[in-house]
Design an enzyme around this catalytic site. Structure first.
Site, PDB file in Angstrom:
ATOM      1  N   HIS A 235      57.117 -16.778 -23.565  1.00 31.49           N
ATOM      2  CA  HIS A 235      56.564 -17.250 -24.842  1.00 31.49           C
ATOM      3  C   HIS A 235      55.222 -16.575 -25.134  1.00 31.49           C
ATOM      4  CE1 HIS A 235      55.632 -20.649 -27.767  1.00 31.49           C
ATOM      5  NE2 HIS A 235      54.454 -20.094 -27.592  1.00 31.49           N
ATOM      6  N   GLU A 236      54.313 -16.679 -24.184  1.00 33.42           N
ATOM      7  CA  GLU A 236      52.977 -16.119 -24.418  1.00 33.42           C
ATOM      8  C   GLU A 236      53.038 -14.598 -24.527  1.00 33.42           C
ATOM      9  OE1 GLU A 236      50.851 -18.032 -25.433  1.00 33.42           O
ATOM     10  OE2 GLU A 236      51.674 -19.930 -24.721  1.00 33.42           O
TER      11      GLU A 236
ATOM     12  N   HIS B  10      53.701 -13.746 -28.057  1.00 27.79           N
ATOM     13  CA  HIS B  10      52.469 -13.702 -28.868  1.00 27.79           C
ATOM     14  C   HIS B  10      51.740 -12.386 -28.636  1.00 27.79           C
ATOM     15  CE1 HIS B  10      52.421 -17.718 -30.520  1.00 27.79           C
ATOM     16  NE2 HIS B  10      52.376 -18.325 -29.351  1.00 27.79           N
TER      17      HIS B  10
HETATM   18 ZN   LIG Z   1      52.760 -20.337 -28.851  1.00 21.68          ZN
END
Ligand SMILES: [Zn+2]
Length: 705
Positions: free
Chosen positions: A498-499, A502
């Protein structure tokens, strides 16, 4: 598997006007590394030279420089042009743009009392700077003149968008208020900034100050060896060798609640968690919460909005509170029904095993784990040897390579701010430099809880060249315990991907202007959440999920079990998350008026939606850092994760249809990431998908349909 643990810190939200321009020469003999040119590879911050005492003078110098530049723009005798006003503002404040992200990142990931004290001094200075820019009548007059003539200035679409955003920024920043209102507006912003910082510092205190110390080995019953070893390590680190320590950090409390047979101790640690900053002592956040909510409502009213949520959501895809509540309500009833079924299954297990009690919050994770093992024969601990931190990170890099041709290589020569931080260079398929990526993965006392992605330097175009970004992922993952390497849980595997999603968003962005760098809050989780889908794909697991001792690839049968268990527990996960979303929305749809008692308010909000009594909202008001912490970036925005999930599930369907690494689909998605805030997200999405998003894939994924 979907996660809600991630916070993306957007510094642009704190300080919207920053950027290039000439950097003043450091005074002769000045040894402050923040005031000198950075001669490190790729111009990354010289972390090894920066000391806490360097920040304040550098930030003061940066603020003074930006003030001077802004004054020059506002008082320019020439009539306003796009170049001498809009671009000039983009380019003002080079020094601050360089220094402040370093300081802000240290506040989140590596702080101490000295830095916290500096922050309390710096925050009002930065808030005042922003207000002085937004409330400068001469400057606003120039922007307004240009904005009114925007169609006749011969600007490109991106330039018009920047002008539009700047203009809106001024209006939303109070430029149209009367002098008396402006004064009140400034006072509110100043107070909110201090309250947010105090809230965060209090939370850090209450999170770090608690520890469950176990002296009696019998109290460890039920805990897997790795969780016992982690407890022993934590005790050793705390000078309590021979005992076991569990804390409120994620890698400690959640496994404890999942496995500890002792109901008493489960209750103790959960109570410590859910009463953080709600104990009537000097760290209590209740008055802080009440005050922030009232001030935000008052500020919204000053600006002509019904509520803070109306003010915030105007800038998001959702646009209005009604639209947000509509999505939350659509999901609430089926999720709640599913959670009640899950609770009934657990109660049946309690009864069958002779327990004469009614299920409580401290029992939930424990009995869910037992049912999960019965139903799917899936023992999470048995998975962890396949998920060493290094391998999982390699898996994320592999996906970036297959999708976009990127390569990521370690750069141990780059300075870092902590021995556990690692540096990487990210390159395009043709070998050209794309950006720098740092990872900072384990908990420590000076780090806020949760996981987030941030930047030390964002991309933009300067003198026709792309400024390359410097990005960091900060998480709180399980440490190596005993003589094992760091072995991640399934949830942590998802968070790492997830990170990194980003991070890819920041790395791939080609936005020419920093003022157009980011997506709105309710789109920004699309690039991150979509990455979680690749994490557990069999083809990808095959590459990275290798047993740390034997090198054996994770068995197909185990992968099948993971897939089968994916919808398990979705009732609980969705309910605790939605309850927090509703709490956030309820706080921020309040009209201006007297302060509310947070205990009463929260109770009423949860009673209204009939939150099952054995589930606690994912965050209670006194420790809801997303919405009341420094900057309050997710206020009226916690819903963004599920809003984004509608989009990322629909987007991932495109990959499912065409192939997980289909190059045309990957190119289409990459275009969204490259454009960033320089275009409307729905326009970008429709260009990618050929239609508007559908909520169906999300409902199917969570088993809500
Ligand atoms: Zn997030």
């Amino acid at each position: 598997m979907i996660l809600r643990t991630s916070v993306l810190i957007l510094f642009l939200a704190t300080l919207p006007i920053v950027l290039t321009g000439q950097q003043p020469a450091a005074p002769a003999g000045d040894t402050n590394p923040l005031l000198k040119a950075w001669t490190t590879p790729f111009g990354v911050p010289p972390f090894d030279e920066i000391k806490p005492e360097h920040f304040l003078p550098a930030i003061r110098a940066g603020v003074a420089q930006q003030r001077k530049e802004i004054e020059a723009i506002a008082n320019n005798p020439q009539p306003p042009t796009f170049a001498n006003t809009i671009e000039a503002m983009e380019n003002a404040g080079e020094l601050l743009a360089k220094v402040n992200p370093v300081f802000s990142n240290m506040q989140s990931s590596n702080t101490n009392e000295q830095l916290q004290a500096i922050n309390r001094e710096v925050a009002p200075i930065l808030t005042a700077l922003r207000d002085d820019i937004r409330l400068n009548p001469a400057l606003f007059a120039r922007v307004k003149t240009l904005w009114q003539a925007r169609e006749s200035l011969g600007l490109t679409a991106v330039q018009i968008r920047l002008l539009d955003e700047q203009y809106k920024g001024f209006v939303r920043g109070g430029a149209n208020l009367s002098p008396g209102q402006k004064e009140r507006f400034r006072a509110i912003n100043g107070e909110l900034s201090s309250l947010g910082i105090r809230f965060g510092d209090n939370l850090l205190h209450d999170t770090n100050s608690y520890r469950l110390v176990i002296e009696n080995e019998a109290d460890l019953k039920g805990l897997p060896p790795s969780v016992v070893a982690a407890g022993a390590d934590a005790a050793k680190a705390a000078g309590l060798a021979g005992r076991w320590v569990y804390t409120l950090q994620a890698p400690s409390i959640w496994p404890f609640l999942q496995y500890a047979d002792s109901r008493e101790l489960r209750k103790q640690i959960l109570a410590a968690y859910t009463t953080r900053n709600d104990r009537g002592d000097q760290y209590d956040n209740k008055a802080n919460v009440a005050r922030q909510a009232a001030l935000r409502a008052e500020r919204a009213q000053l600006l002509g909005y019904k509520s803070h949520a109306d003010f915030v959501l105007e800038e998001n895809m959702a646009k209005t509170p009604d639209k947000v509540y509509a999505l939350l309500n659509q999901l609430w009833a089926p999720a709640r029904a599913m959670a009640i079924r899950e609770a009934a299954d657990q109660q049946a297990l309690v009864n069958a095993s002779g327990g004469a009690f009614t299920l409580e919050a401290a029992d939930w994770r424990y009995y869910q784990e037992k049912i999960k093992q019965q139903r799917f024969a899936l023992d999470e601990q048995a998975l962890r040897p396949y998920f060493t931190l290094d391998n999982v990170r390699r898996g994320a890099f592999y996906v970036a390579n297959r999708l976009y041709g990127l390569t990521v290589t370690p750069r141990p020569d780059l300075p870092t701010y902590h021995p556990e931080v690692q540096a990487f260079e990210v390159k395009e398929a043709d070998g050209s430099h794309l950006g720098v990526f740092y990872t900072d993965y384990h908990p420590r006392a000076g780090k806020r809880v949760g996981a987030w992605s941030s930047t030390f330097r964002s991309t933009r175009t300067k003198d026709g060249q792309r400024v390359t970004p410097v990005v960091v992922n900060v998480c709180n993952f399980s440490r190596p315990a005993g003589d094992e390497p760091a072995l991640l849980t399934l949830e942590e595997v998802g968070t790492l991907f997830h990170e990194f999603g980003h991070a890819l968003n920041s790395l791939l962005s080609k936005s020419p202007y920093r003022g157009l760098g980011g997506f709105p809050r309710d789109f920004v989780e699309v690039p991150s959440q979509i990455m979680e889908n690749w994490a557990l794909d069999p083809e990808v697991l095959n590459v990275y999920a290798k047993h740390y001792k034997t090198g054996e690839v994770i068995p197909v049968a185990l992968v099948e079990k993971i897939k089968k268990a994916e919808q398990f527990d979705q009732g609980f996960i969705t309910v605790e998350y939605l309850a927090a979303c509703i709490l956030d929305m309820d706080w921020h749809t309040l009209p201006a008026g007297p302060e509310k008692d947070p205990a009463v308010f929260e109770h009423a909000a949860m009673a209204k939606i009939q939150l099952p009594r054995d589930i606690v909202p994912r965050y209670r008001s006194t420790y809801f850092n997303h919405i009341f912490g420094p900057g309050g970036g997710y206020s009226s925005g916690y819903y963004a994760y599920i809003w984004s999930e509608v989009l990322d599930q629909d987007a991932f369907e495109a990959f499912r249809e065409k192939g997980l690494f289909d190059q045309a689909t990957a190119r289409g998605f990459r275009t969204i990431l490259e454009k960033g805030g320089s275009d409307d997200p729905m326009t970008l999405y429709k260009a990618f998908r050929g239609r508007e998003p559908s909520v169906e894939p999300l409902l199917r994924k969570r088993g809500l349909k």
